[in-house]
Design a protein around this motif. Structure first.
Motif: not given
Length: 124
Positions: A64-85
């Motif tokens: 909420e305060d704008g800070a962020s933390g990395e939760i995953a890295i996606v490369g050639n093993e995966g997919v970005v936008g999995i929520a659509l699935f």
């Protein structure tokens, strides 16, 4: 953007049977993903998934305060936008390109192009 003949650069697409790739391949294009490109923001609606081939994308949880933390890295093993699935069109994370490259992108968000009809029945 250019169409792709073979999906071998992304591991998820590479394991598709030839018949499935023949069915969806004409609907998939290669897109450039420049360093720092915001693929989507937390809470935004998005219409596409990306199957990175040479690009690397970070998924960041935005607080909420704008800070962020990395939760995953996606490369050639995966997919970005999995929520659509999963039936959604928004996500609580931000996706940012961390290493420039390319990705395969279905031209339509209609996931029936990507998932065989028998599997869609199981999901529904």
């Amino acid at each position: 953007m250019s169409s792709i003949d073979q999906p071998h650069d992304n591991h998820l697409l590479a394991v598709l049977p030839e018949a499935e790739w023949a069915r969806i391949g004409p609907h998939v294009v290669q897109v450039d993903m420049p360093l720092g490109q915001v693929v989507y923001e937390s809470g935004d609606r998005f219409d596409h998934v990306y199957f990175p081939s040479t690009a690397i994308v970070s998924l960041l949880y935005v607080m909420e305060d704008g800070a962020s933390g990395e939760i995953a890295i996606v490369g050639n093993e995966g997919v970005v936008g999995i929520a659509l699935f999963m039936g959604g069109d928004t996500t609580p994370s931000r996706a940012v390109v961390q290493s420039a490259g390319r990705a395969a992108q279905p031209r339509s968000k209609r996931l029936s192009l990507l998932i065989p009809s028998a599997e869609l029945k199981i999901i529904a």
